[in-house]
Enzyme design. Structure first.
Site, PDB file in Angstrom:
ATOM      1  N   CYS B 199      25.915   7.873 -18.508  1.00  0.00           N
ATOM      2  CA  CYS B 199      25.857   8.319 -19.904  1.00  0.00           C
ATOM      3  C   CYS B 199      25.360   9.753 -19.989  1.00  0.00           C
ATOM      4  O   CYS B 199      25.748  10.507 -20.871  1.00  0.00           O
ATOM      5  CB  CYS B 199      24.950   7.410 -20.723  1.00  0.00           C
ATOM      6  SG  CYS B 199      25.707   5.825 -21.099  1.00  0.00           S
ATOM      7  N   CYS B 351       0.267  -0.068   2.011  1.00  0.00           N
ATOM      8  CA  CYS B 351      -0.344  -1.350   1.652  1.00  0.00           C
ATOM      9  C   CYS B 351       0.572  -2.429   2.214  1.00  0.00           C
ATOM     10  O   CYS B 351       1.174  -2.245   3.278  1.00  0.00           O
ATOM     11  CB  CYS B 351      -0.530  -1.466   0.136  1.00  0.00           C
ATOM     12  SG  CYS B 351       1.003  -1.436  -0.794  1.00  0.00           S
TER      13      CYS B 351
END
Lengths: 92, 394
Positions: B199, B351
């Site tokens: 778009c 992590c």
């Protein structure tokens, strides 16, 4: 005659027509007729192997032609085909 | 603790606010209770997200999650009616929450100012009952679809382009427990890059997302309340140029990798790669440029003897299960240990999956001005998958 509905994103490749009428016995013929009338549509419908692209669905009435005989699905006078491409917009 | 449906109560002000729902015989207070009990995630606060969020908030959905990483800019205002000119430059989730809280203070908002990706999608989506996909690109469409299927969530989908709109309810849960078709049944693969403009490149008529996003909100409310027949197993197409609407049936694809006759996909994948975008994304320069380092690149850094710092932001008990020999600074303690975090060398933070480390990086960048941090994409799980199969995954 068979009516093929052109989705809005592809109309610029089909002389801005919303629908095109063709004579065809089956879906493959109908789509071939369409792309011979509007050759610019070809890469948006067929892949390099001349198969219908996987992000493009072809419907006969409200049914996916995959439910029937695919591109070999027979057509009769007055049938309506719709070409539906994937679109992704949500507009950021 | 989440309230049970039976525990849901309404104040006098809420009863008045929702009275036009309460007097619909098939909706009534039971429907309103289901809305208040519901947790809905809206992915994207763009053209579709604006009406979605406004109507879901007004309707009284109890908890609404909002995911977006972007800030408001002037080009949004033509259709994103959630925002005002004053919001330009603000994070979208922040501006959205402020506007929506003013509309209905009884709704709880949980905002995620981040890009939904393969490292966080399951974790975020799992916290909600229903997902409404208002994103704007193919990789995220497939990501949301796959995460919803894997997490067992209903995905209320809408998509727009120029004058074209599509709506469907994917992975709908029927009363017998079976699931409706999903996006991959409809479109097994995305178009090749470049064939279909976005778009941003191709444009969109500003009212169109308003129409489609409202239809999407209506389907969300139907799915939650059980009122009416959701648009599952079918999809709606709207041609705004000719004002033509059609509904098509969705055929299940036996080759669907998630739900076909021989499913092969049990986790999220690299969707940019799947969509043919960033095909060279594993190269170091590309990864480093967007602050994400792949485990392959980290492996290369270690092997090459590069001088950098590696920090683990998990908890000590996780470190015990598996670690990469990094300095351990749990996420919650990071701001008390700033003197241990290098500002001169490259610093890789990791992590378990890449989510917490990204949060830490965002915090350190925004609050402390760090500009030398890289997130280990996929975390220690990706390391176990791709580099060291002997490492325990947990």
């Amino acid at each position: 005659m068979i009516t093929i509905f052109i989705p809005t994103p592809l109309r610029r490749f089909a002389a801005e027509q919303a629908k095109v009428s063709v004579n065809a016995k089956n879906v493959a013929e109908a789509i071939k007729s369409l792309t011979s009338i509007h050759p610019s549509l070809t890469p948006y419908i067929y892949d390099e192997g001349e198969l219908i692209r996987k992000h493009v669905r072809i419907y006969l009435g409200e049914d996916d032609i995959r439910e029937k005989e695919g591109i070999n699905t027979l057509l009769k006078e007055g049938d309506e085909l719709s070409i539906i491409p994937a679109i992704a917009g949500g507009t950021h | 603790m989440r309230q049970t449906l039976e525990e849901i109560k309404f104040s006098k002000e809420e009863l008045e606010r929702y009275s036009r729902h309460l007097i619909i015989p098939e909706f009534n207070i039971e429907g309103q209770k289901k809305l208040k009990h519901a947790r809905v995630l809206v992915v994207g606060t763009g053209g579709l997200g604006a009406p979605l969020l406004l109507y879901l908030t007004a309707a009284g959905v109890g908890t609404i999650g909002i995911v977006d990483f972007d800030v408001v800019d002037y080009s949004n205002l033509q259709r994103q009616v959630l925002f005002t000119t004053h919001d330009v430059g603000r994070p979208k989730v922040e501006a959205a929450q402020e506007r929506l809280s003013a509309l209905n203070p009884h709704v709880r908002f949980e905002v995620f100012n981040t890009r939904l990706d393969s490292t966080n999608a399951l974790e975020i989506i799992s916290q909600f009952d229903v997902v409404a996909d208002g994103t704007d690109n193919f990789p995220t469409r497939y990501l949301v679809n796959d995460a919803c299927v894997l997490a067992g969530k209903v995905n209320v989908f809408a998509s727009i382009f120029r004058f074209e709109g599509q709506v469907s309810v994917f992975n709908y849960r029927y009363p017998d427990g079976s699931r409706g078709p999903n996006y991959r049944d409809l479109f097994p693969t995305p178009p090749p890059p470049g064939l279909v403009p976005s778009c941003a490149e191709g444009g969109v008529i500003g009212v169109l997302p308003g129409i489609l996003g409202s239809l999407q909100a209506n389907e969300v409310i139907k799915v939650i309340t059980g009122v009416g027949e959701p648009l599952a197993g079918r999809f709606f197409q709207f041609d705004a140029a000719e004002f033509k609407t059609r509904i098509f049936k969705i055929t299940r694809d036996p080759e669907n990798p998630l739900t076909g006759s021989n499913p092969t996909q049990t986790e999220l994948i690299d969707y940019e790669f799947f969509c043919g975008i960033n095909l060279n994304h594993n190269t170091m320069s590309n990864q480093v440029s967007n602050g994400q380092l792949s485990v392959t690149d980290l492996h290369e850094w270690i092997k090459s003897g590069k001088d950098f710092q590696l920090i683990d932001v998990r908890e000590p008990y996780e470190y015990e299960i598996a670690n990469l020999g990094a300095i351990l600074i749990p996420k919650g303690e990071i701001l008390r240990h700033l003197d241990e975090i290098d500002r001169t060398r490259d610093v890789v933070i990791h992590c378990r999956s890449g989510k917490r480390s990204q949060d830490v990086i965002d915090l350190l960048k925004q609050e402390e001005g760090y500009n030398n941090l890289y997130n280990l994409k996929g975390g220690i799980l990706a390391w176990a998958d791709e580099i060291d199969p002997s490492m325990a995954k947990y």
